[in-house]
Design an enzyme around this catalytic site. Structure first.
Site, PDB file in Angstrom:
ATOM      1  N   ASP A 138      37.199  -1.778 -16.686  1.00  0.00           N
ATOM      2  CA  ASP A 138      38.072  -3.240 -16.334  1.00  0.00           C
ATOM      3  C   ASP A 138      38.590  -2.847 -15.134  1.00  0.00           C
ATOM      4  OD1 ASP A 138      39.139  -3.240 -18.113  1.00  0.00           O
ATOM      5  OD2 ASP A 138      40.092  -5.099 -17.246  1.00  0.00           O
ATOM      6  N   GLU A 204      39.900  -5.451 -20.067  1.00  0.00           N
ATOM      7  CA  GLU A 204      40.651  -4.691 -21.247  1.00  0.00           C
ATOM      8  C   GLU A 204      42.343  -5.352 -21.223  1.00  0.00           C
ATOM      9  OE1 GLU A 204      43.997  -2.385 -22.883  1.00  0.00           O
ATOM     10  OE2 GLU A 204      43.111  -2.293 -20.099  1.00  0.00           O
ATOM     11  N   GLU A 205      42.352  -5.520 -19.325  1.00  0.00           N
ATOM     12  CA  GLU A 205      43.273  -5.843 -18.617  1.00  0.00           C
ATOM     13  C   GLU A 205      43.958  -7.348 -18.848  1.00  0.00           C
ATOM     14  OE1 GLU A 205      45.142  -3.705 -17.184  1.00  0.00           O
ATOM     15  OE2 GLU A 205      44.448  -1.740 -16.785  1.00  0.00           O
ATOM     16  N   HIS A 438      48.883   1.663 -13.151  1.00  0.00           N
ATOM     17  CA  HIS A 438      48.852   0.452 -12.442  1.00  0.00           C
ATOM     18  C   HIS A 438      49.048   0.242 -11.213  1.00  0.00           C
ATOM     19  CE1 HIS A 438      48.130  -2.727 -16.258  1.00  0.00           C
ATOM     20  NE2 HIS A 438      47.895  -1.386 -16.585  1.00  0.00           N
TER      21      HIS A 438
END
Length: 470
Positions: A138, A204-205, A438
């Site tokens: 993702d 996962e995020e 990020h």
């Protein structure tokens, strides 16, 4: 640093395996010399005296196959990067993965935890353990600010809002690397002992509104069944290490990650007559101040943890005391007992302070928090020579624990796990100056991908003892 224990400063004698047509200790792109890396490496990353594990002919074959596949792997990564998808929306990515795996002869199961893919390859060289490898697929709701020909312009819905989408954490690399792992292992199936299980994971995020997904949901839907792995390996691209290096941390490696919400109820009144109401903003301010004493006064400082309030909302006008205020925060710990204790104390402190000030407070902990990611110490020690063989020289580094969370933790709770880091900061550049994961300016030096591919292949070969007699 006290973090680096003497028990890990050891020497394990063996020989170094280098890829074909590669000068010893160096190479082109993916096999960058450690000499240029050490100058740029932050002091908190410790190069260890771990001698590479003894090499076998199979290692040379795997390295040659990896090098031959590098360009295609990078092509997959760029395609996925240009077409990023958020958690539980990775339909295109999962389709590419599943089609690729089926073409290689894997047993493939799709739609595990909405968009996850689980694939199994049974070796042809006899019985052996079951090894799982995980890649997350993702992307993030981030607007890309990197000038690349394959930069993302994608947008998607996230929590009911349209957002930009970018692979700002390297998951595009993880997916492409594991696709390449799948191809190399399939080509050497006749020499592979045991079984390999590939876990292409969504979300996962994490997901909005406390939805349960990712690794936890994959396990609930049978990702570890038929057959159950004996161990699980995973990797993550990080900007804090220079390209050409690998990092690891025995024991707790990633912190737990929990999101909480505190709602304070008071009684609305005019701002000029505060005594006729109950001010939830003042109550909230007292709660925030008191919460910081949990870390500073109530727990042993030898074990770090972080409690942060990142949002505080209340009121609509300067002269109206509202009847409600809301705060949102995150808790990070390296110990499950500390995690439970701090969760309890946050709730008790918020409720007690609010009641003492004639209001009330409720604390909600989201169910989709992540536990501590723990690298099994015995497995880590066993596989260090494999990582050292791939990294070469001083390219293997013990890294400090990360306060970032990762739901690989769930996979590593069920079976022993090893999660390691792959450097992607450009050579000759201080990693501390590189935009972090990020960030909208996060950028991958793709030369690091080959190292991640080779490391994954060597871990599988060594744990299964493939290429050995008996």
């Amino acid at each position: 640093m006290a973090f680096f224990k003497r028990s890990h400063m050891r020497t394990l004698s063996a020989e170094l395996v280098t890829p074909p047509d590669t000068p010893t200790g160096t190479s082109r792109r993916g096999f960058l010399a450690a000499a240029c890396a050490c100058c740029a490496l932050p002091a908190f990353h410790s190069a260890l005296a771990v001698t590479p594990g003894a090499g076998r002919p199979l290692h040379l074959k795997l390295d040659a196959a990896a090098q031959a596949l590098e360009a295609r792997m990078i092509g997959w990564r760029r395609d996925i990067h240009q077409n990023p998808e958020l958690g539980n929306q990775e339909t295109r990515t999962a389709g590419l993965v599943a089609s690729h795996l089926r073409s290689l002869g894997y047993e493939v199961r799709e739609q595990v935890a909405v968009t996850g893919v689980v694939a199994t390859l049974r070796g042809g060289a006899g019985d052996g353990p079951v090894v799982a490898l995980r890649a997350d697929m993702d992307a993030l709701p981030v607007a890309e600010e990197v000038d690349l020909p394959f930069a993302s312009t994608a947008r998607a819905q996230w929590g009911g809002v349209e957002v930009p989408v970018m692979h700002a954490c390297g998951h595009d690399c993880h997916t492409a690397i594991l696709m390449a792992v799948a191809e190399v292992l399939a080509a050497h199936r006749s020499e592979l002992k045991g079984t390999v299980k590939l876990l292409f994971q969504p979300a996962e995020e994490n997901l909005p509104a406390g939805e349960i997904g990712g690794a936890k949901r994959m396990l609930a839907e049978g990702a570890y069944s038929d057959p159950k792995p004996d161990v699980v390996f995973g990797l993550h691209m990080v900007s804090g290490l220079p390209v050409g290096t690998l990092g690891y941390c025995p024991g707790p490696a990633h912190a737990s990650a929990d999101e909480f919400r505190i709602v304070v109820n008071g009684r609305q009144t005019h701002g000029a007559r505060p005594w006729t109401g109950v001010d939830p903003i003042v109550i909230g301010a007292q709660i925030i101040t008191a919460l910081q004493t949990i870390q500073s006064r109530q727990v042993n400082v030898d074990q770090p943890s972080v409690l942060t309030i990142g949002q505080f909302h209340g009121g609509a006008r300067n002269n109206i005391i509202p009847d409600r205020a809301e705060m949102n925060g995150t808790l990070r710990t390296y110990d499950e007992a500390r995690r439970a204790y701090m969760q309890r104390r946050v709730t008790e402190i918020a409720e007690t302070i609010a009641k003492g000030m004639d209001g009330s407070a409720t604390v909600h902990w989201e169910r989709n928090g992540y536990p501590v990611t723990v690298n099994n110490p015995e497995l880590t020690e066993r596989m260090l020579p494999s990582l050292a063989r791939v990294a070469g020289g001083d390219g293997l580094r013990m890294s400090p624990r990360s306060m970032a969370g990762d739901d690989f933790a769930y996979f590593a709770q069920d079976v022993p796990g090893l999660y390691f880091w792959v450097g992607i900061a450009p050579p000759g550049v201080d990693p501390a100056s590189v935009p972090v994961n990020h960030s909208p300016r996060f950028r991958v030096d793709e030369a690091g991908m080959l190292l991640g591919l080779r490391a994954s292949l060597h871990l599988v070969a060594d744990f299964t003892r493939s290429g050995t007699i008996g």
